[in-house]
Enzyme design. Structure first.
Site, PDB file in Angstrom:
ATOM      1  N   LYS A 116       0.971  -1.141  -0.022  1.00 13.70           N
ATOM      2  CA  LYS A 116      -0.104  -0.092   0.032  1.00 13.70           C
ATOM      3  C   LYS A 116       0.895   1.308   0.017  1.00 13.70           C
ATOM      4  O   LYS A 116       1.954   1.173   0.604  1.00 13.70           O
ATOM      5  CB  LYS A 116      -0.723   0.025   1.170  1.00 13.70           C
ATOM      6  CG  LYS A 116      -2.091   0.951   1.272  1.00 13.70           C
ATOM      7  CD  LYS A 116      -2.800   0.598   2.514  1.00 13.70           C
ATOM      8  CE  LYS A 116      -4.141   1.761   2.723  1.00 13.70           C
ATOM      9  NZ  LYS A 116      -4.856   1.315   3.996  1.00 13.70           N
ATOM     10  N   SER A 198      -9.614   1.171   3.344  1.00 16.12           N
ATOM     11  CA  SER A 198      -8.840   2.156   2.518  1.00 16.12           C
ATOM     12  C   SER A 198      -7.857   1.377   1.610  1.00 16.12           C
ATOM     13  O   SER A 198      -7.196   2.130   0.833  1.00 16.12           O
ATOM     14  CB  SER A 198      -8.048   3.187   3.347  1.00 16.12           C
ATOM     15  OG  SER A 198      -7.182   2.747   4.099  1.00 16.12           O
ATOM     16  N   SER A 222     -10.001  -1.406   7.157  1.00 14.60           N
ATOM     17  CA  SER A 222      -9.256  -1.369   6.132  1.00 14.60           C
ATOM     18  C   SER A 222      -8.571  -2.295   5.286  1.00 14.60           C
ATOM     19  O   SER A 222      -8.241  -2.083   4.208  1.00 14.60           O
ATOM     20  CB  SER A 222      -8.474  -0.020   6.053  1.00 14.60           C
ATOM     21  OG  SER A 222      -9.194   1.272   6.259  1.00 14.60           O
TER      22      SER A 222
END
Length: 512
Positions: A116, A198, A222
């Site tokens: 990420k 996310s 997330s």
């Protein structure tokens, strides 16, 4: 291993691949490449092919770069990968040269993974949390997670797009949107279904077979949200099992990084690599004595037999009838495998408006930003808010209400009101919540749909594992999530693997 960026830019690499050319260290596609199908291949499949000589790490890396070019930047334009590592092929070539050397045969050796965009990597890629304000942020050193991956032999292939600042920038921002990267699409329903947030880019990218495995981060949902939304396995570890050093934060009391993969076995392999004690992250001290030598030892097909699993049906509210039917089918499948389902229990819950995330975000983000180089435009939350105002056309498509509310908080970690709220959060989620339900019914785990039960284990710092449970008639993925007390990852992996192997629901999305 080479970790410094080469002169070959990401754009040049993508163009070279798109035109059928070959980047440094790459060779023309071979018969062995054609014989190996990377789509839905497991890490074990890849490792066997690498060890036997059927394929090389260069060829495997090129396969994924080709898929990124074909499906992420072209075709359906999933938009899950923010940038690729300009050194990926060169690193893969070194892996191939060293493969027969001592200690170069671990499960992740020569395997391409994505991380990420809030995870520092000192390799020529940016770390921006999706924000244009951090577009010039090059990490001076690897995060602890990146170091662990490299030590395990993984090739960090690229950075995944994400909801900007891990969805702690504003209210109403769509999951998977960032000012730097744009909107991530769910490959199972592009523009129809949310990619989850996310860690949306990690979820959509791994679901689309753009890398072997991915790393997401979670503060509350997330990892679990994009994993279940993209028909993946996601492990949200106990806070303290995986270091947060070098990760752009939200809140230290809840933040963690974890694996997002297509199978439970792959998730266990990745968890082996990234878990570890880090002297810079005091929370990891709690993991001492609580981490098994190998999580893959808990991949047991009979893991559900005799396990007591509790279900609070109130967490299923809001699901469609079809989604509820999928969950009911999953429950029956677990019963068929010998699980004891304790249905219609009540997990005690209390309504409480906490300031913990806003307070910790200000303190923790300021600590991260203050260490960035002068090439970066902002070095505090206050400067970030002002930068966004000055670049509103591109930076503030959805506003920055959470940034502003966080800035209004005290920056004192000993602030009495904050300490009171943190203690209350833990008490009502753990000692008066999950702990009570599990003790009362002698449970091994609680069962939830998708990420609907994420908040309580998140505040408690407890682990969760989600696994695909099927699809609606309109192809919307549905997942089941097992949660339990701190450092119960071995049991959760047993349950998830047993269910996965009994059902094998995951199907790759149609991208062509």
């Amino acid at each position: 291993m080479k970790t410094v960026g080469t002169a070959l830019t990401t754009g040049t690499l993508a163009l070279t691949l798109a035109l059928g050319g070959h980047a440094p260290g790459a060779s023309a596609k071979s018969a062995s490449q054609k014989a190996f199908n990377v789509e839905e291949a497991s890490i074990e499949d890849m490792q066997k092919a690498l060890q036997s000589g059927q394929i090389t790490s260069v060829e495997l890396t090129r396969m994924y770069l080709d898929r990124i070019d074909m499906y992420d930047k072209g075709g359906p334009r999933i938009n899950s990968i923010l940038e690729v590592n300009p050194d990926a092929l060169e690193i893969a070539e070194e892996m191939d040269e060293n493969r027969k050397g001592k200690g170069n045969s671990g499960d992740l050796y020569g395997i391409p993974v994505i991380v990420k965009d809030n995870i520092d990597t000192a390799d020529g890629m940016h770390t921006s949390a999706g924000s244009i304000a951090l577009a010039n942020n090059y990490a001076a050193e690897d995060s602890f997670v990146a170091k662990q991956l490299r030590e395990a032999g993984a090739i960090i292939l690229g950075k995944a797009n994400m909801t900007e600042f891990a969805n702690f920038m504003t209210s109403g921002m769509p999951a998977g949107y960032s000012s730097r990267g744009g909107q991530v699409l769910n490959p199972y329903g592009r523009g129809i279904y949310s990619p989850g947030g996310s860690s949306a880019g990690t979820g959509a990218g791994i679901a689309s077979n753009l890398a072997a495995a991915g790393i997401g981060t979670e503060t509350s949902g997330s990892i679990l949200s994009p994993a279940s939304a993209n028909s993946l396995v996601g492990i949200k570890p106990t806070v303290g099992l995986v270091s947060r050093t070098g990760i752009i934060p939200i809140a230290h009391s809840q933040d963690t990084a974890g694996p997002m993969t297509r199978t439970v076995a792959d998730a266990a392999i990745v968890l082996n690599a990234i878990a570890g004690v880090d002297e810079k992250d005091k929370a990891t001290i709690t993991s001492i004595g609580n981490v098994p030598e190998d999580y893959t030892k808990f991949l047991k097909k009979n893991g559900l037999k005799g396990a007591r699993i509790g279900i609070d049906r109130s967490f299923l509210s809001g699901l469609s009838d079809e989604e509820k039917a999928i969950i009911d089918e999953a429950i029956q499948d677990m019963k068929d495998k010998g699980a004891v389902i304790v249905d219609h229990i009540t997990v005690p819950r209390q309504s409480f408006s906490s300031i913990v995330l806003q307070h910790e975000f200000k303190h923790d983000l300021n600590a991260y930003l203050s260490k960035l180089s002068d090439d970066v435009a902002v070095h505090s939350l206050e400067e970030l808010i002002e930068y966004n105002k000055q670049h509103a056309d591109t930076a503030l498509k959805y506003g920055q209400t959470l940034l502003i509310s966080s800035q209004a908080m005290s920056d004192d970690p000993q602030d009495p009101r904050y300490l009171e709220h943190r203690a209350t959060d833990y008490r009502i989620s753990a000692t008066e919540g999950i702990d009570v339900a599990m003790a009362e019914h002698e449970l091994d785990a609680l069962l939830f749909a998708n990420n609907r039960g994420a908040a309580m284990p998140a505040k408690a710092g407890y682990p969760s594992v989600t696994v695909p449970a099927g699809y609606t008639k309109a192809n919307k993925p549905v997942g089941v999530t097992f949660s339990a007390k701190a450092y119960s990852e071995p049991k959760l992996i047993e349950l998830a693997y047993s269910y996965e192997q009994a059902t094998k629901h995951r199907v790759a999305p149609a991208l062509d």
